[in-house]
Write an enzyme that holds these catalytic residues in place. Structure first.
Site, PDB file in Angstrom:
ATOM      1  N   ASN A   1      -1.093   5.474   3.120  1.00 56.12           N
ATOM      2  CA  ASN A   1      -1.263   6.141   1.827  1.00 56.12           C
ATOM      3  C   ASN A   1      -2.436   7.122   1.924  1.00 56.12           C
ATOM      4  O   ASN A   1      -3.508   6.748   2.388  1.00 56.12           O
ATOM      5  CB  ASN A   1      -1.545   5.058   0.762  1.00 56.12           C
ATOM      6  CG  ASN A   1      -1.700   5.648  -0.618  1.00 56.12           C
ATOM      7  OD1 ASN A   1      -1.637   6.859  -0.807  1.00 56.12           O
ATOM      8  ND2 ASN A   1      -1.895   4.778  -1.597  1.00 56.12           N
TER       9      ASN A   1
ATOM     10  N   GLY B   1      -2.779  -2.839  -2.165  1.00 56.46           N
ATOM     11  CA  GLY B   1      -1.472  -3.456  -1.923  1.00 56.46           C
ATOM     12  C   GLY B   1      -1.421  -4.191  -0.594  1.00 56.46           C
ATOM     13  O   GLY B   1      -2.286  -4.015   0.274  1.00 56.46           O
TER      14      GLY B   1
ATOM     15  N   SER C   1      -5.349   5.806  -0.585  1.00 58.33           N
ATOM     16  CA  SER C   1      -5.225   4.350  -0.662  1.00 58.33           C
ATOM     17  C   SER C   1      -6.470   3.737  -1.317  1.00 58.33           C
ATOM     18  O   SER C   1      -7.605   4.086  -0.976  1.00 58.33           O
ATOM     19  CB  SER C   1      -5.066   3.795   0.750  1.00 58.33           C
ATOM     20  OG  SER C   1      -4.947   2.412   0.667  1.00 58.33           O
ATOM     21  N   SER C   2      -6.241   2.840  -2.287  1.00 57.59           N
ATOM     22  CA  SER C   2      -7.372   2.159  -2.926  1.00 57.59           C
ATOM     23  C   SER C   2      -7.937   1.171  -1.927  1.00 57.59           C
ATOM     24  O   SER C   2      -7.221   0.295  -1.458  1.00 57.59           O
ATOM     25  CB  SER C   2      -6.906   1.410  -4.171  1.00 57.59           C
ATOM     26  OG  SER C   2      -6.082   2.228  -4.948  1.00 57.59           O
TER      27      SER C   2
ATOM     28  N   THR D   1      -1.575   2.593  -8.083  1.00 60.98           N
ATOM     29  CA  THR D   1      -2.659   3.315  -8.759  1.00 60.98           C
ATOM     30  C   THR D   1      -2.082   4.374  -9.702  1.00 60.98           C
ATOM     31  O   THR D   1      -2.529   4.528 -10.843  1.00 60.98           O
ATOM     32  CB  THR D   1      -3.574   3.973  -7.714  1.00 60.98           C
ATOM     33  OG1 THR D   1      -4.000   2.949  -6.825  1.00 60.98           O
ATOM     34  CG2 THR D   1      -4.773   4.628  -8.338  1.00 60.98           C
TER      35      THR D   1
ATOM     36  N   GLU E   1      -0.763  -4.972   3.026  1.00 63.74           N
ATOM     37  CA  GLU E   1      -0.692  -3.973   4.095  1.00 63.74           C
ATOM     38  C   GLU E   1      -0.668  -4.630   5.474  1.00 63.74           C
ATOM     39  O   GLU E   1      -1.275  -5.678   5.702  1.00 63.74           O
ATOM     40  CB  GLU E   1      -1.832  -2.961   3.990  1.00 63.74           C
ATOM     41  CG  GLU E   1      -3.210  -3.544   4.013  1.00 63.74           C
ATOM     42  CD  GLU E   1      -4.269  -2.518   3.626  1.00 63.74           C
ATOM     43  OE1 GLU E   1      -3.927  -1.482   3.028  1.00 63.74           O
ATOM     44  OE2 GLU E   1      -5.442  -2.773   3.928  1.00 63.74           O
TER      45      GLU E   1
ATOM     46  N   SER F   1       0.838  -1.203   0.000  1.00 64.83           N
ATOM     47  CA  SER F   1       0.000   0.000   0.000  1.00 64.83           C
ATOM     48  C   SER F   1       0.874   1.256   0.000  1.00 64.83           C
ATOM     49  O   SER F   1       1.794   1.379   0.808  1.00 64.83           O
ATOM     50  CB  SER F   1      -0.897  -0.020   1.229  1.00 64.83           C
ATOM     51  OG  SER F   1      -1.675   1.127   1.236  1.00 64.83           O
ATOM     52  N   GLY F   2       0.609   2.135  -0.903  1.00 68.55           N
ATOM     53  CA  GLY F   2       1.349   3.388  -0.998  1.00 68.55           C
ATOM     54  C   GLY F   2       2.582   3.288  -1.879  1.00 68.55           C
ATOM     55  O   GLY F   2       3.333   4.250  -2.007  1.00 68.55           O
TER      56      GLY F   2
HETATM   57  N1  LIG Z   1       5.174   8.078 -10.138  1.00 68.77           N
HETATM   58  C1  LIG Z   1       4.837   8.868  -9.144  1.00 68.77           C
HETATM   59  N2  LIG Z   1       5.144  10.169  -9.178  1.00 68.77           N
HETATM   60  C2  LIG Z   1       4.798  10.994  -8.177  1.00 68.77           C
HETATM   61  N3  LIG Z   1       4.144  10.586  -7.063  1.00 68.77           N
HETATM   62  C3  LIG Z   1       3.813   9.284  -6.979  1.00 68.77           C
HETATM   63  C4  LIG Z   1       4.135   8.371  -8.012  1.00 68.77           C
HETATM   64  N4  LIG Z   1       3.650   7.164  -7.644  1.00 68.77           N
HETATM   65  C5  LIG Z   1       3.061   7.325  -6.433  1.00 68.77           C
HETATM   66  N5  LIG Z   1       3.158   8.606  -6.037  1.00 68.77           N
HETATM   67  C6  LIG Z   1       2.618   9.176  -4.767  1.00 68.77           C
HETATM   68  O1  LIG Z   1       2.360   8.127  -3.888  1.00 68.77           O
HETATM   69  C7  LIG Z   1       1.017   8.122  -3.449  1.00 68.77           C
HETATM   70  C8  LIG Z   1       0.517   6.698  -3.284  1.00 68.77           C
HETATM   71  O2  LIG Z   1       0.454   6.090  -4.527  1.00 68.77           O
HETATM   72  P1  LIG Z   1      -0.689   5.107  -4.945  1.00 68.77           P
HETATM   73  O3  LIG Z   1      -1.960   5.606  -4.484  1.00 68.77           O
HETATM   74  O4  LIG Z   1      -0.516   4.815  -6.371  1.00 68.77           O
HETATM   75  O5  LIG Z   1      -0.329   3.856  -4.098  1.00 68.77           O
HETATM   76  P2  LIG Z   1      -0.962   2.432  -4.194  1.00 68.77           P
HETATM   77  O6  LIG Z   1       0.138   1.493  -4.453  1.00 68.77           O
HETATM   78  O7  LIG Z   1      -2.056   2.441  -5.143  1.00 68.77           O
HETATM   79  O8  LIG Z   1      -1.513   2.197  -2.742  1.00 68.77           O
HETATM   80  P3  LIG Z   1      -2.784   1.414  -2.260  1.00 68.77           P
HETATM   81  O9  LIG Z   1      -2.460  -0.001  -2.342  1.00 68.77           O
HETATM   82  O10 LIG Z   1      -2.992   1.894  -0.903  1.00 68.77           O
HETATM   83  O11 LIG Z   1      -3.835   1.831  -3.176  1.00 68.77           O
HETATM   84  C9  LIG Z   1       0.301   8.894  -4.499  1.00 68.77           C
HETATM   85  O12 LIG Z   1      -0.810   9.532  -3.938  1.00 68.77           O
HETATM   86  C10 LIG Z   1       1.335   9.897  -4.980  1.00 68.77           C
HETATM   87  O13 LIG Z   1       1.331  11.005  -4.120  1.00 68.77           O
HETATM   88 MG   LIG Z   2      -4.012   2.316  -5.072  1.00 70.37          MG
END
Ligand SMILES: Nc1ncnc2c1ncn2[C@@H]1O[C@H](COP(=O)(O)OP(=O)(O)OP(=O)(O)O)[C@@H](O)[C@H]1O
Ligand SMILES: [Mg+2]
Length: 1105
Positions: A157, A387, A160-161, A112, A389, A107-108
C-alpha cells in the site's frame, strides 16, 4: 424529489449476498466480480458492508450522493458505505445508542479510505453552525497530520497506516459533533531506521525535504537531497501519484486548523530533522589498552548540527554514544560501547524520538479536539487499524499487527456468528447450527497468559542470564510444539522437520487469514524496547521545548530501576481495553477486500479475493444470515414501535407484549414463515418484511401526524373562535355603554340648556322686581336724609346759639369772680409768695451757672474761663477760677515722673528768678532745659575735655567770652558741674579755666532780652586773680538757673546772688569796667552787640522787642 431506487432496482448481481442464489463460493466471488466490473464496489451481507478497493476515484462520493442517502432506510437504496454511516448516525442520534464502526481487511484493502468516507459523511449530515463546523473541520483535519507522521509506502500500500487508530467522535443530544478522542496503537517505529526493499520511511521525512521552503530547510540544517540521509532508502523515494511537496503544504495547513501554534510546528519539524541527522552519525572503532574496542563518532558535523537542533551539549551526547552506565543495587558502573552497540544506541534513540513525537502529536491533537461541554454525550467510534499483512520478511511488528487483526476477527465472530447463533438457541428458535472457523484458538496461542507467545517473550526478556532471539525460539519450540497453528522446524512436532520452506530461525503461525512466517531475529530487542539511560538523560537535558515531555524518564530526580513494561505487554493491554470498549457499543462492519496485489484499477484477481472471502468468514456470515432472521427486537420495543399499525394495539395494549406483537403481525398480514417468536424477542426473517413494516409505520405516522394536526387545528380554531366570541361580547358591551353614555350626555346637556333658560328668565324677573324695590328704597332714603339734614342743621344752629350764650355767661362770671378774689387777696400775696419765687429763681440761676462751667478743659495752659453771667456772682466767679486752676495744676503735677519733676522745678526756679525781671525770660519758657548741648560724651572731639572733668556735667554749652579790649566775643566751651564751672577751647577742648563754685560770688544779668551775663568771683579767692568773666549765651536763663540751683541744693555753700540790672561792674584782671545795656534801634539787627566805649565802659545795645 424522492429517488425511487431500491436495493433491488437496477441490480447488478445481487446487492445483498443474503439474496444470492445459489449460494456457494463461486457464485459469491462471481457476484463480487460482476459488481466490481460495473463499479459497484459495495455489497451487503445483511447489515455488513463489503467494500472492494477500486484503486481509482469513483464519482460516488459527491454531495448529491450524501443527500441521496441521508435519512434513508438501509435497504432502500443500492449498497453504499454512506448507507451504513447514515444508519449508524441515525441510530446514535434517534435511539441514543453508542456506535462503533469496525473496518477490517488486509493492508491496502481500503480501511483508511473507508474510515475517512464515514467521517466525511457524518460531518456532512450532522448539524451546522460556526462552532460545529470548526469542530468538524478539526476532526477531519487531524487525518492528514497523523497520516503524514504515521503512514508510509509499503509493498502492499502506498499509503499504509503504520499505526492503529481508534477515534471516538462525541455528539450532543441533537447529533451535533462536540469533539473527539483519538487512541493510537503501536507505531511501527523500526521503519524509522530501516525499510524493507521497495518501501519508504514515514511520509513526513520526504514531505519535509520536498515541500519545505529553502529558508526552513536552512533553519533545520537540512538538504533537499534524499540521498544525503542514511535513514531514507533510495530505491523508492518517489512514489507515483504522491506529491510530497503538496502533501507538506496540506499537512502544515491541517496542523494550523487543528490548532498547532507556529512554534509547536517548528519544534515538531526540528525533531523530524534531528532524526534525519541522527541517522547520519557514524562510528569508528578505537582500540583501548584493555583490548576492547570503543566507538568514536566519525564525522562530528552531523552530531553537532543535531545537538544544535535539540539544544544538547555535544559532549554529553558523544559520551552517551561511547559509554553506558549500568545501575544496580545503588552501584553505578560505566562500560564502553563498541561500534555495533553505538549503532544500536543511535537507532534506538531515533526510533524512540520519532515514536514519542508521534504519541505527543496524538495527545496534542486530542487537546485541540476534545469536547468542551461536560454534558452526557453519545459516541461514534471509528476503528482504522493496520491491516493483516504478510511480508517476505516478517518481524515483531507484523506479529503484533497480525495479532491485532486476529482480535478484530474474533470480535466479528463473537458479535455476528457466535453471538447470533447462541441467541437463537437462547431464544428457543428452531436452528440448524452452521459451522465456521473460530480464531479464538489462534488468539489464545498468542495472548495466553501462561504459555502464549507474548507471555513467553516477556518471560524470556525478564529472565536473568544470556537471552537471545534463539533462546526465545527454543522456548517456543518446546512449549508451542503441539499447537495446531504453530509451526517450527525445530519444534518437537516431527511434521515440520523436513519442511524446507521453514528456515531454522523462524516460526510460522497459521493465522485466520493465512500462514505467516516470522523471523525471530530482533523479537527480544524490540519487545524490550530499551533505550540506554545515558541517552534518555542526555535528551532530558536538552533545551528544546518538547524534549522534557518526550523523555520524562531521563529526569535524574526520578531514576527508576524497574524495567519498563515490554512493548508486547503494552500492546496486549491496550488491545484488551479496545476490545472491551468495542463490545459496549453497537457494531457496524465494513469488510474491505483488495481486488489485486498490483494496486491498480480494473483488475480482479479471483484467487486473492477468494482467499480474503474465506479468511474473513464472509460465506459463513451469509449462511448464518440466510438461515437466521435479519432482524430481532424485544417484544416491548417492537410493540412500542409498530403499535400504531393495528387498531387493537393502538394506542395502548393492556396484555403481555408478546401477545400484542402477535395480534399486530396477524393484523398486518405478515406471513407466518416470515417471523418466529423467541422467548423475549420477535425474530423477523426478511429485511423486506421489516422494511414493509417500517414503510407502513411511516405512512401511519404521517396519518397520525395528520390526525394530530387536524385535532390541533380544530382546537386552535375553536379556541380562536371562542376568543373572538368573548371579545365580541366585550366589544359590544363597551360599545353599548359608549352609545348610552353619548345619549345621556346629549339629554343632559339639552335639559341643562332649558333649565338655564328658565332660570335666566326667572332670575331676570326677580332682578327687575328687586331693582324697582331698591330704587323705591333709595328714593325714600334720599328724601328722609334731606329731611333729617334740614332738621339737624336747624337743631345745630339752635345748640350753637345756646352754647355761645353759656360760654359768654361763664367768662363773664369768671372775670367777675377773679375781680372779686383779687380784690380780697391782694394784701396776702406779697408777704409769702415773693420769697419762694426768689429762692427758686436763684437756685435755678446757680444751677445753670455751674452747668455752664463744665465746658472748661483740664489743661493748666488753658486760660479760658466763662464770662460771669450775673454781676452778683463776680467774687465767687474769680475765686472758683483760681481754685479750679490750682486743682487742675495739682492733678497735672501728679502725673509727673521724677526727671520731669526736676525739669519743672528748674523751670519754676527760673521763673522765680527771672519772671517779670528780665525780658528774655518769656521766650525761654517754651524751650526745654537740655543741659548738655554739646553731647560731649558722644563727641570724640571733646574726649580730652571729658576726661578732665571728673564729675557729672550738668550743663555744657557754647558761650562767647567778651573781650574787654574790643567788646567782641570769642567762643568757649562752658561746662558746669556740681562743684565748678569750666571754660575750654572750642576747637581743641583744652580747659582754659576751671573755677570752683564756692569762689563764685554773684552773677549779673541785664533786664533785657540779651544773653550777656557776668560771673563775679569772690575777692580774695584763689580764682579771683583771673578776674570776672563776661560771657554771652543763647541759654542764659538755663545757665543762671542751674548755677542758682547748685547753690540752693548744696547745703555747704552760700547762695549765689543774682543781680538783675542794666548796669553792673565787672572786675577784669586789673580794672573794673562798667557794662551798660541800652535799648538799640532796629539797625542793630536781631542780636545784642557789645561795644567798647572807653576804658571803663562797655556798651551793649539790645534790639528792641
Ligand atoms: N473507496 C476508494 N476509492 C478510491 N480509491 C480507494 C478507495 N479505497 C482505497 N483506495 C485506494 O487504495 C489505497 C489503499 O487504501 P488504504 O490506505 O485505505 O488501505 P488500508 O486498508 O488502510 O491499508 P493499511 O492497512 O496498509 O493502512 C488508497 O491509497 C487509495 O488509493
Ligand atoms: Mg490504512
Amino acid at each position: 424529489m424522492e429517488v425511487k431506487t431500491s436495493l433491488l432496482d437496477n441490480m447488478i448481481g445481487v446487492g445483498d449476498m443474503v439474496l444470492l442464489e445459489p449460494l456457494n463460493e463461486d457464485s459469491f466471488i462471481e457476484n463480487l466480480r460482476s459488481r466490481f466490473d460495473h463499479n459497484e464496489i459495495y455489497t451487503y451481507i445483511g447489515s455488513v458492508v463489503i467494500s472492494m478497493n477500486p484503486y481509482r476515484s469513483l464519482p460516488i462520493y459527491t454531495p448529491q450522493k450524501v443527500e441521496e442517502y441521508r435519512n434513508r432506510n438501509f435497504y432502500e437504496l443500492s449498497p453504499h458505505i454512506y448507507a451504513l454511516a447514515d444508519e449508524a448516525y441515525r441510530s446514535l442520534r434517534d435511539q441514543d445508542k453508542d456506535q462503533c464502526i469496525l473496518i477490517t481487511g488486509e493492508s491496502g484493502a481500503g480501511k483508511t479510505e473507508a474510515s475517512k468516507l464515514v467521517m466525511s459523511y457524518v460531518a456532512a449530515v450532522c448539524g451546522k453552525g460556526q462552532e460545529v463546523n470548526k469542530v468538524k473541520e478539526q476532526l477531519l483535519q487531524s487525518n492528514p497530520v497523523l497520516e503524514a507522521f504515521g503512514n508510509a509506502k509499503t509493498m502492499r500500500n502506498d499509503n499504509s497506516s503504520r499505526f492503529g487508530k481508534y477515534m471516538d467522535i462525541e455528539f450532543d443530544f441533537k447529533g451535533d459533533p462536540l469533539g473527539g478522542v483519538i487512541s493510537n496503537y503501536l507505531l511501527e517505529k523500526s521503519r524509522v531506521c530501516k525499510q524493507p526493499r521497495g518501501e519508504r520511511n514515514f511520509h513526513i521525512f520526504y514531505q519535509l525535504l520536498s515541500g519545505a521552503s529553502d529558508d526552513t530547510l536552512l533553519k533545520l540544517k537540512l538538504d533537499r537531497d534524499f540521498s544525503k540521509y542514511n535513514y531514507l532508502s533510495l530505491d523508492s523515494a518517489n512514489v507515483n501519484g504522491l506529491d510530497d511537496a503538496a502533501s507538506f503544504r496540506t499537512v502544515r495547513n491541517a496542523m494550523q486548523i487543528v490548532g498547532f501554534m507556529e512554534d509547536e510546528v517548528q519544534s515538531v519539524l526540528e525533531l523530524v530533522a534531528a532524526v534525519l541527522k541522527l541517522g547520519n552519525i557514524e562510528f569508528k572503532p578505537e582500540s583501548r589498552v584493555n583490548g576492547f574496542d570503543e566507538s568514536r563518532v566519525k564525522d562530528k558535523n552531523d552530531l553537532k548540527e543535531m545537538c544544535e537542533l535539540l539544544g544538547i551539549e555535544q559532549s554529553v551526547l558523544e559520551r552517551a554514544f561511547s559509554y553506558r552506565t549500568v545501575e544496580a543495587k545503588m552501584e553505578k558502573m560505566s562500560t564502553t560501547l563498541n561500534v555495533a552497540q553505538a549503532y544500536y544506541a543511535r537507532d534506538a534513540l531515533a526510533k524512540n524520538l520519532y515514536s514519542r513525537l508521534f504519541s505527543w502529536l496524538v495527545t496534542r491533537i486530542n487537546e485541540s479536539i476534545k469536547a468542551q461541554a461536560k454534558t452526557r454525550h453519545k459516541v461514534m467510534g471509528v476503528l482504522d487499524i493496520y491491516g493483516f499483512e504478510i511480508f517476505e520478511d516478517n518481524s515483531f511488528e507484523q506479529f503484533i499487527i497480525n495479532y491485532c487483526n486476529e482480535k478484530l476477527q474474533q470480535i466479528f465472530i463473537e458479535l455476528t456468528l457466535r453471538e447470533e447463533q447462541e441467541e437463537y438457541i437462547r431464544e428457543d428458535i428452531e436452528w440448524t447450527n452452521i459451522v465456521y472457523f473460530n480464531n479464538a484458538v489462534i488468539c489464545d496461542l498468542i495472548e495466553n497468559n501462561q504459555n502464549g507467545i507474548l507471555a513467553m517473550l516477556d518471560e524470556e526478556c525478564l529472565r536473568p542470564g544470556t537471552v537471545t532471539d534463539d533462546t526465545f525460539l527454543d522456548k517456543l519450540n518446546t512449549i508451542c510444539a503441539e499447537h495446531q497453528h504453530f509451526e517450527s522446524r525445530l519444534s518437537k512436532n516431527s511434521k515440520f522437520l523436513t519442511d524446507h520452506s521453514l528456515p531454522h530461525s523462524c516460526f510460522r503461525i497459521q493465522h485466520y487469514a493465512g500462514k505467516v512466517l516470522y523471523r525471530v531475529e530482533g523479537f527480544v530487542d524490540k519487545n524490550n524496547d530499551l533505550l540506554y539511560r545515558d541517552l534518555s538523560q542526555a535528551m532530558y537535558k536538552a533545551t528544546h521545548s518538547l524534549m522534557r515531555q518526550l523523555f520524562p524518564e531521563g529526569n535524574p530526580a526520578k531514576v527508576n530501576l524497574k524495567r519498563p513494561p515490554t512493548a508486547g505487554f503494552q500492546f496486549k493491554a491496550s488491545v484488551g481495553v479496545l476490545m472491551k470498549n468495542l463490545q459496549t457499543k453497537n457494531p457496524n462492519y465494513i469488510r474491505c477486500i483488495k481486488p489485486n496485489d498490483k494496486k491498480v484499477a480494473h483488475i480482479f484477481t479471483d484467487s486473492l479475493v477468494c482467499h480474503q472471502v474465506r479468511y474473513l468468514g464472509l460465506m459463513e456470515n451469509v449462511r448464518v444470515r440466510r438461515a437466521g432472521y435479519a432482524f430481532r427486537q424485544p417484544y416491548e420495543s417492537c410493540l412500542k414501535r409498530y403499535k400504531m399499525l393495528c387498531k387493537t394495539t393502538w394506542p395502548q395494549w393492556r396484555g403481555p407484549a408478546r401477545d400484542g406483537v402477535a395480534v399486530l403481525l396477524t393484523d398486518c398480514s405478515v406471513p407466518t414463515e416470515e417471523f418466529a417468536y423467541g422467548r423475549s424477542k420477535i425474530f423477523i426473517r426478511n429485511p423486506r418484511t421489516l422494511f414493509t413494516l417500517e414503510e407502513r409505520r411511516r405512512a401511519c405516522l404521517e396519518d397520525l401526524a395528520t390526525l394530530i394536526q387536524k385535532i390541533y387545528r380544530g382546537w386552535k380554531s375553536r379556541t380562536h373562535f371562542l376568543l373572538l366570541k368573548k371579545s365580541q361580547v366585550v366589544v359590544a358591551a363597551w360599545y353599548r355603554r359608549y352609545a348610552q353614555q353619548n345619549k345621556y350626555q346629549k339629554i343632559k346637556s339639552a335639559s341643562l340648556v332649558m333649565q338655564s333658560f328658565i332660570r335666566g328668565w326667572k332670575a331676570r324677573n326677580i332682578l327687575r322686581q328687586l331693582k324697582y324695590e331698591k330704587r323705591c328704597k333709595e328714593a325714600v332714603t334720599t328724601i328722609a336724609a334731606y329731611w333729617h339734614g334740614t332738621q339737624a342743621r336747624r337743631e345745630l344752629r339752635r345748640l350753637k346759639e345756646e352754647a355761645r350764650c353759656k360760654h359768654a355767661v361763664a367768662i363773664i362770671w369768671a372775670y367777675w369772680l377773679g375781680l372779686q378774689v383779687r380784690r380780697d387777696y391782694r394784701k396776702f400775696f406779697r408777704a409769702n409768695a415773693g420769697k419762694k419765687i426768689y429762692n427758686f429763681t436763684i437756685q435755678r440761676i446757680m444751677q445753670k451757672y455751674f452747668l455752664g462751667l463744665k465746658t472748661t478743659t483740664m489743661s493748666p495752659m488753658d486760660n479760658t474761663w466763662p464770662a460771669k453771667p450775673y454781676g452778683f456772682l463776680e467774687g465767687a466767679h474769680t475765686e472758683l477760677r483760681r481754685i479750679f486752676h490750682l486743682w487742675r495744676c495739682k492733678k497735672y503735677r501728679g502725673q509727673f515722673t521724677e526727671e520731669k519733676k526736676a525739669v519743672y522745678e528748674e523751670k519754676l526756679e527760673a521763673s522765680e528768678i527771672f519772671k517779670d525781671k528780665k525780658a528774655l525770660y518769656p521766650s525761654s519758657v517754651s524751650q526745654p532745659f537740655k543741659g548738655d548741648y554739646l553731647e560731649i560724651q558722644k563727641n570724640p572731639k571733646y574726649q580730652k575735655l571729658n576726661s578732665a572733668v571728673e564729675e557729672k556735667v550738668l550743663l555744657a554749652d557754647l558761650v562767647n567770652k567778651i573781650n574787654r579790649a574790643n567788646g567782641k566775643g570769642s567762643p568757649r566751651l562752658f561746662l558746669l558741674t556740681k562743684s565748678n564751672f569750666v571754660l575750654a577751647d572750642q576747637k581743641t577742648g583744652q580747659v582754659k579755666t576751671s573755677v570752683p563754685l564756692p569762689d563764685l560770688a554773684s552773677v549779673s544779668v541785664s533786664t533785657q532780652s540779651d544773653g550777656f551775663f557776668a560771673l563775679k568771683l569772690k575777692e580774695g579767692s584763689a580764682s579771683a586773680s583771673k578776674g570776672d568773666f563776661l560771657l554771652s549765651s543763647d541759654h542764659l536763663i538755663e545757665i543762671i538757673t542751674k548755677l542758682h540751683r547748685i547753690g540752693t541744693t548744696a547745703a555747704d555753700r552760700d547762695q549765689i546772688n543774682i543781680d538783675i540790672s542794666d548796669e553792673f561792674l565787672v572786675q577784669f584782671k586789673q580794672d573794673k569796667v562798667c557794662v551798660k545795656f541800652i535799648q538799640g534801634g532796629p539797625k542793630n539787627g536781631n542780636s545784642a552787640a557789645c561795644k567798647r566805649k572807653n576804658n571803663r565802659l562797655l556798651e551793649v545795645s539790645v534790639p528792641s522787642p
